[in-house]
Scaffold this active site. Sequence first.
Site, PDB file in Angstrom:
ATOM      1  N   ARG A 227       0.787  -1.312   0.485  1.00  0.00           N
ATOM      2  CA  ARG A 227      -0.072  -0.071   0.082  1.00  0.00           C
ATOM      3  C   ARG A 227       1.230   1.093   0.224  1.00  0.00           C
ATOM      4  O   ARG A 227       1.808   1.256   0.726  1.00  0.00           O
ATOM      5  CB  ARG A 227      -0.855  -0.120   1.491  1.00  0.00           C
ATOM      6  CG  ARG A 227      -1.762  -0.991   1.644  1.00  0.00           C
ATOM      7  CD  ARG A 227      -2.653  -1.332   2.670  1.00  0.00           C
ATOM      8  NE  ARG A 227      -3.583  -2.429   2.348  1.00  0.00           N
ATOM      9  CZ  ARG A 227      -3.249  -3.573   2.899  1.00  0.00           C
ATOM     10  NH1 ARG A 227      -2.707  -3.921   3.667  1.00  0.00           N
ATOM     11  NH2 ARG A 227      -4.414  -4.314   3.029  1.00  0.00           N
ATOM     12  N   LYS A 252      -3.311  -0.916   8.479  1.00  0.00           N
ATOM     13  CA  LYS A 252      -4.825  -0.635   7.853  1.00  0.00           C
ATOM     14  C   LYS A 252      -4.996  -1.931   8.496  1.00  0.00           C
ATOM     15  O   LYS A 252      -6.931  -1.853   8.556  1.00  0.00           O
ATOM     16  CB  LYS A 252      -5.102  -0.758   6.200  1.00  0.00           C
ATOM     17  CG  LYS A 252      -6.040  -0.973   5.882  1.00  0.00           C
ATOM     18  CD  LYS A 252      -6.479  -1.254   3.899  1.00  0.00           C
ATOM     19  CE  LYS A 252      -7.964  -1.039   3.394  1.00  0.00           C
ATOM     20  NZ  LYS A 252      -8.019  -0.975   2.997  1.00  0.00           N
ATOM     21  N   ARG A 318      -0.793  -2.376  -6.966  1.00  0.00           N
ATOM     22  CA  ARG A 318      -1.227  -3.774  -6.274  1.00  0.00           C
ATOM     23  C   ARG A 318      -2.159  -3.764  -7.467  1.00  0.00           C
ATOM     24  O   ARG A 318      -2.256  -5.442  -7.532  1.00  0.00           O
ATOM     25  CB  ARG A 318      -1.996  -3.031  -5.254  1.00  0.00           C
ATOM     26  CG  ARG A 318      -0.613  -2.489  -4.154  1.00  0.00           C
ATOM     27  CD  ARG A 318      -2.155  -2.212  -3.166  1.00  0.00           C
ATOM     28  NE  ARG A 318      -2.608  -2.908  -2.166  1.00  0.00           N
ATOM     29  CZ  ARG A 318      -2.374  -4.067  -1.314  1.00  0.00           C
ATOM     30  NH1 ARG A 318      -0.847  -4.064  -0.915  1.00  0.00           N
ATOM     31  NH2 ARG A 318      -3.010  -5.204  -0.743  1.00  0.00           N
ATOM     32  N   HIS A 342      -3.738  -9.507   2.200  1.00  0.00           N
ATOM     33  CA  HIS A 342      -4.885  -9.509   2.105  1.00  0.00           C
ATOM     34  C   HIS A 342      -5.758 -10.244   3.281  1.00  0.00           C
ATOM     35  O   HIS A 342      -4.362 -11.688   3.354  1.00  0.00           O
ATOM     36  CB  HIS A 342      -5.520  -9.615   1.300  1.00  0.00           C
ATOM     37  CG  HIS A 342      -5.984  -8.249   0.325  1.00  0.00           C
ATOM     38  ND1 HIS A 342      -6.310  -8.466  -1.372  1.00  0.00           N
ATOM     39  CD2 HIS A 342      -6.010  -7.487   0.375  1.00  0.00           C
ATOM     40  CE1 HIS A 342      -5.892  -6.825  -1.641  1.00  0.00           C
ATOM     41  NE2 HIS A 342      -5.639  -6.417  -1.133  1.00  0.00           N
ATOM     42  N   TYR A 352      -4.595 -17.881   7.593  1.00  0.00           N
ATOM     43  CA  TYR A 352      -3.199 -18.131   7.328  1.00  0.00           C
ATOM     44  C   TYR A 352      -1.648 -17.090   8.396  1.00  0.00           C
ATOM     45  O   TYR A 352      -2.126 -15.934   8.509  1.00  0.00           O
ATOM     46  CB  TYR A 352      -2.747 -18.496   5.798  1.00  0.00           C
ATOM     47  CG  TYR A 352      -3.005 -19.637   5.345  1.00  0.00           C
ATOM     48  CD1 TYR A 352      -3.020 -20.366   5.142  1.00  0.00           C
ATOM     49  CD2 TYR A 352      -3.800 -18.560   4.022  1.00  0.00           C
ATOM     50  CE1 TYR A 352      -3.090 -21.942   4.830  1.00  0.00           C
ATOM     51  CE2 TYR A 352      -4.202 -19.727   2.768  1.00  0.00           C
ATOM     52  CZ  TYR A 352      -3.540 -21.500   3.515  1.00  0.00           C
ATOM     53  OH  TYR A 352      -4.231 -22.495   2.785  1.00  0.00           O
TER      54      TYR A 352
END
Length: 389
Positions: A227, A252, A318, A342, A352
């Site tokens: 980002r 974020k 991205r 994400h 994960y």
Amino acid sequence: MYKMFDGGGLFLQVNPSGGKHWKMKYRKDDGKEGLLTFGSYPAVTLEQARKKREEARANKAAGFDPGEVKRREKVERAERAKNTFETVARAWMEVHSTKVKPKTLHIYMPVLEKFVFPIIGKMPIRSLKAPDFLDVLRRMEDQGHLYTAKRANIVCGMIMRFAVATGLADVDPLPSLRGSMKAYKGKHLAAMTDPKDVGRLLRAIWSYPGSFVVACALKIAPYVFVRPGELQQARWSDIDFEACEWRYIAPKTDTPHIVPLAPQVMEILKELHILTGHGEWVFPRAWEKGKPMGKTTILAALRGMGITGEEMTPHGFRAMARTLLDEVLGERYDLIEQQLAHMVRDPNGRAYNRTVHLAERKRMMSRWATYLDGLREQSGHLIEPAANK
């Protein structure tokens, strides 16, 4: 002073000064006489006074002292007047401040103070209905603040749920506004996803005539596709030169993230370290010591190179990586999403761990860097998609 009786204990008391006041006599359970006041005439009409009399008689018949009922109603009115929407909103903000970051509150408060409080801030929160909130949101929409209206809707809903939970309101009316507001369509963040366009972009970046620090940031951005804010605020302390990794907490999501650094990125960082390695920030601000690169620096650099807003944005790196890693290089979806920071879940629905598939992601990032170099050198079309999805 004299009295004009209407029956059932109701009478109009006329004072020598000319004032006229509705009152009602009634008998308490202990046999003593009680006296109620219903307001002044003509502000309170005869019809209204009679209605109040019947309400008092109904309370008496039900076993309640009309005077005590009236006293409780007065206290409740005072409490409602004290618990205005603004008062409760600020109480909610104080509680909420322990759960979110200060910058999140910095987003909420200006919206409330500029658009919401001036209209319904002084109103008792228990009295607020759906039309009251709709009026606020419609005014914002009429001024063109569609996104801010959406944000105001969300924060007002959180405040009302807090009020319901604490007994200050009976219901949250915000859900009933669904379908009553204009749809907000987020701005499209342009990204180059055609390999020929990406090659042109990379050649422009490698020819950037501006400062060395900005040039390095521009060169690294497509390789790592983090980002924009994460790149601008990269710290040297988070760069592991031996492991060729960049480890940090993604602001974020507030979760740890690992970015494998390809040899091409390490080469750029080593050159940059000579210039900025003595400080905290990898990309320090040029004119203010101790601060990272400004939020619009990379955007301004792209525009300065002739890359328009319809072609590419800093966030577009991205989308560019996601598209080409999938459609051209054939990389696995879960590896791409993990590298984009994400939330990715395993077959059992669990998120994960950041180190899962790290070796595979290092391979992917190295392959991606080689692919970008090929595009820049106008030979990227020779790379064949991988059959490893």
